[in-house]
Design a protein around this motif. Structure first.
Motif, PDB file in Angstrom:
ATOM      1  N   THR A  41       0.821  -1.209   0.000  1.00 52.12           N
ATOM      2  CA  THR A  41       0.000   0.000   0.000  1.00 52.12           C
ATOM      3  C   THR A  41       0.859   1.265   0.000  1.00 52.12           C
ATOM      4  O   THR A  41       0.536   2.230  -0.690  1.00 52.12           O
ATOM      5  CB  THR A  41      -0.958   0.025   1.198  1.00 52.12           C
ATOM      6  N   TYR A  42       1.946   1.256   0.722  1.00 57.64           N
ATOM      7  CA  TYR A  42       2.802   2.440   0.799  1.00 57.64           C
ATOM      8  C   TYR A  42       3.677   2.618  -0.449  1.00 57.64           C
ATOM      9  O   TYR A  42       4.316   3.652  -0.617  1.00 57.64           O
ATOM     10  CB  TYR A  42       3.686   2.392   2.050  1.00 57.64           C
ATOM     11  N   HIS A  43       3.670   1.637  -1.327  1.00 53.73           N
ATOM     12  CA  HIS A  43       4.476   1.692  -2.557  1.00 53.73           C
ATOM     13  C   HIS A  43       3.665   2.212  -3.746  1.00 53.73           C
ATOM     14  O   HIS A  43       4.217   2.616  -4.764  1.00 53.73           O
ATOM     15  CB  HIS A  43       5.021   0.287  -2.843  1.00 53.73           C
ATOM     16  N   LYS A  44       2.339   2.221  -3.611  1.00 51.73           N
ATOM     17  CA  LYS A  44       1.452   2.595  -4.717  1.00 51.73           C
ATOM     18  C   LYS A  44       1.769   3.984  -5.266  1.00 51.73           C
ATOM     19  O   LYS A  44       1.731   4.215  -6.464  1.00 51.73           O
ATOM     20  CB  LYS A  44      -0.008   2.565  -4.269  1.00 51.73           C
ATOM     21  N   ARG A  45       2.098   4.934  -4.390  1.00 50.58           N
ATOM     22  CA  ARG A  45       2.320   6.323  -4.806  1.00 50.58           C
ATOM     23  C   ARG A  45       3.540   6.487  -5.701  1.00 50.58           C
ATOM     24  O   ARG A  45       3.700   7.501  -6.366  1.00 50.58           O
ATOM     25  CB  ARG A  45       2.437   7.230  -3.591  1.00 50.58           C
ATOM     26  N   LEU A  46       4.399   5.464  -5.756  1.00 54.39           N
ATOM     27  CA  LEU A  46       5.629   5.553  -6.542  1.00 54.39           C
ATOM     28  C   LEU A  46       5.417   5.183  -8.011  1.00 54.39           C
ATOM     29  O   LEU A  46       6.336   5.304  -8.813  1.00 54.39           O
ATOM     30  CB  LEU A  46       6.711   4.673  -5.921  1.00 54.39           C
ATOM     31  N   ASP A  47       4.219   4.720  -8.362  1.00 58.52           N
ATOM     32  CA  ASP A  47       3.857   4.405  -9.746  1.00 58.52           C
ATOM     33  C   ASP A  47       4.866   3.458 -10.413  1.00 58.52           C
ATOM     34  O   ASP A  47       5.448   3.768 -11.455  1.00 58.52           O
ATOM     35  CB  ASP A  47       3.702   5.686 -10.571  1.00 58.52           C
ATOM     36  N   ALA A  48       5.038   2.303  -9.813  1.00 59.85           N
ATOM     37  CA  ALA A  48       5.953   1.281 -10.329  1.00 59.85           C
ATOM     38  C   ALA A  48       5.537   0.862 -11.738  1.00 59.85           C
ATOM     39  O   ALA A  48       4.383   1.049 -12.146  1.00 59.85           O
ATOM     40  CB  ALA A  48       5.959   0.070  -9.398  1.00 59.85           C
ATOM     41  N   PRO A  49       6.457   0.267 -12.512  1.00 59.26           N
ATOM     42  CA  PRO A  49       6.147  -0.109 -13.900  1.00 59.26           C
ATOM     43  C   PRO A  49       4.917  -1.019 -14.058  1.00 59.26           C
ATOM     44  O   PRO A  49       4.203  -0.900 -15.047  1.00 59.26           O
ATOM     45  CB  PRO A  49       7.415  -0.814 -14.376  1.00 59.26           C
ATOM     46  N   LEU A  50       4.643  -1.886 -13.107  1.00 57.18           N
ATOM     47  CA  LEU A  50       3.481  -2.776 -13.218  1.00 57.18           C
ATOM     48  C   LEU A  50       2.263  -2.249 -12.469  1.00 57.18           C
ATOM     49  O   LEU A  50       1.280  -2.964 -12.296  1.00 57.18           O
ATOM     50  CB  LEU A  50       3.837  -4.177 -12.726  1.00 57.18           C
ATOM     51  N   GLU A  51       2.308  -0.993 -12.031  1.00 59.63           N
ATOM     52  CA  GLU A  51       1.171  -0.373 -11.339  1.00 59.63           C
ATOM     53  C   GLU A  51      -0.008  -0.236 -12.298  1.00 59.63           C
ATOM     54  O   GLU A  51       0.170   0.120 -13.474  1.00 59.63           O
ATOM     55  CB  GLU A  51       1.583   1.002 -10.799  1.00 59.63           C
ATOM     56  N   SER A  52      -1.210  -0.521 -11.811  1.00 57.65           N
ATOM     57  CA  SER A  52      -2.415  -0.360 -12.623  1.00 57.65           C
ATOM     58  C   SER A  52      -3.626  -0.243 -11.714  1.00 57.65           C
ATOM     59  O   SER A  52      -3.552  -0.535 -10.519  1.00 57.65           O
ATOM     60  CB  SER A  52      -2.574  -1.532 -13.598  1.00 57.65           C
ATOM     61  N   ASP A  53      -4.742   0.139 -12.273  1.00 58.50           N
ATOM     62  CA  ASP A  53      -5.987   0.283 -11.532  1.00 58.50           C
ATOM     63  C   ASP A  53      -6.716  -1.064 -11.550  1.00 58.50           C
ATOM     64  O   ASP A  53      -7.606  -1.305 -12.380  1.00 58.50           O
ATOM     65  CB  ASP A  53      -6.829   1.393 -12.168  1.00 58.50           C
ATOM     66  N   ILE A  54      -6.315  -1.938 -10.651  1.00 55.27           N
ATOM     67  CA  ILE A  54      -6.853  -3.304 -10.612  1.00 55.27           C
ATOM     68  C   ILE A  54      -8.359  -3.290 -10.381  1.00 55.27           C
ATOM     69  O   ILE A  54      -9.108  -4.056 -11.006  1.00 55.27           O
ATOM     70  CB  ILE A  54      -6.135  -4.137  -9.535  1.00 55.27           C
ATOM     71  N   ASP A  55      -8.820  -2.419  -9.488  1.00 56.37           N
ATOM     72  CA  ASP A  55     -10.253  -2.363  -9.179  1.00 56.37           C
ATOM     73  C   ASP A  55     -11.071  -2.127 -10.452  1.00 56.37           C
ATOM     74  O   ASP A  55     -12.069  -2.822 -10.695  1.00 56.37           O
ATOM     75  CB  ASP A  55     -10.536  -1.242  -8.177  1.00 56.37           C
ATOM     76  N   SER A  56     -10.649  -1.160 -11.266  1.00 56.43           N
ATOM     77  CA  SER A  56     -11.390  -0.846 -12.498  1.00 56.43           C
ATOM     78  C   SER A  56     -11.288  -1.957 -13.533  1.00 56.43           C
ATOM     79  O   SER A  56     -12.245  -2.219 -14.258  1.00 56.43           O
ATOM     80  CB  SER A  56     -10.882   0.467 -13.104  1.00 56.43           C
ATOM     81  N   LEU A  57     -10.135  -2.613 -13.611  1.00 54.58           N
ATOM     82  CA  LEU A  57      -9.988  -3.733 -14.540  1.00 54.58           C
ATOM     83  C   LEU A  57     -10.893  -4.901 -14.153  1.00 54.58           C
ATOM     84  O   LEU A  57     -11.437  -5.593 -15.014  1.00 54.58           O
ATOM     85  CB  LEU A  57      -8.536  -4.220 -14.577  1.00 54.58           C
TER      86      LEU A  57
END
Length: 171
Positions: free
Chosen positions: A102-118
Motif C-alpha cells: 500500500t505504501y508503494h502505490k504512490r511511486l507508480d511502479a512499472p506494473l502499477e495499474s488500476d486493478i479495481d477498475s480492470l
C-alpha cells in the motif's frame, strides 16, 4: 499468523480446495502459506490465461469456487477473457489479485495499474483488503458473493504488505 495465512485458512474453511496460480513477487507470502494448509491444493500454471481457464472449468464441473491467484493488474489483464467467460456462465470463482504494498502505490511502479477498475466488468464483487485484520472477513464475503445465485467471479485484491503483516486470524 500473517494475512496470507489467514486468507488461505479462511478460504479452505469455506470449502475452497484448489488454487490455480501464476504468482509474481507480490504474491510470495500467499504461495508460502499454501504449503502450510494441506486442505488447499496449489496448482502452478504457465500463464494467467491457463489459471483463469482452469478455475472456470473447475467451477463449472464442481459447482464450487476455485481460487485463481494472479500477479498484479497485468496478470489480471492476461486472464480477463476467461474471467469474462466465467462471469457470463455464472461460474463461482474467486480471483485473488496481488498488488504492490500500500505504501508503494504512490511511486507508480512499472506494473502499477488500476486493478479495481480492470476487475469490475468481469466480477460480481470486488474488494481490496486494506489491513491484515480485514483479510479473513473479506475472504468470507468473496466466497459468499461467488457462490450466491446465480454465481460469479469475486475479485479480492491483496496488497503485499497486507499479505505479509502478522496479527491476522482466520474467520
Amino acid at each position: 499468523m500473517n494475512g496470507a495465512q489467514a486468507l488461505i485458512r479462511t478460504l479452505a474453511g469455506c470449502g475452497v480446495e484448489v488454487c490455480f496460480a501464476n504468482p509474481g513477487t507480490s504474491e510470495m507470502h500467499f504461495v508460502a502459506a499454501l504449503d502450510t494448509v494441506p486442505e488447499m491444493r496449489g496448482v502452478l500454471c504457465l500463464s494467467e490465461g491457463v489459471v483463469t481457464g482452469a478455475a472456470d472449468g473447475y467451477g463449472r464441473m464442481t459447482g464450487r469456487p476455485a481460487a485463481a491467484l494472479l500477479h498484479l493488474g497485468p496478470g489480471l489483464g492476461n486472464g480477463l477473457a476467461n474471467l469474462h467467460n466465467a462471469r457470463r456462465a455464472a461460474t463461482p470463482l474467486l480471483a485473488v489479485v496481488g498488488d504492490h504494498a500500500t505504501y508503494h502505490k504512490r511511486l507508480d511502479a512499472p506494473l502499477e495499474s488500476d486493478i479495481d477498475s480492470l476487475a469490475r466488468p468481469v466480477s460480481v464483487w470486488v474488494r481490496r483488503s486494506l489491513r491484515a485484520d480485514d483479510v479473513a472477513a473479506d475472504a468470507v464475503d468473496a466466497v459468499t458473493a461467488a457462490c450466491a445465485p446465480p454465481g460469479g467471479v469475486a475479485t479480492l485484491i491483496l496488497p503485499a504488505d497486507v499479505s505479509w503483516t502478522d496479527g491476522a486470524r482466520p474467520a
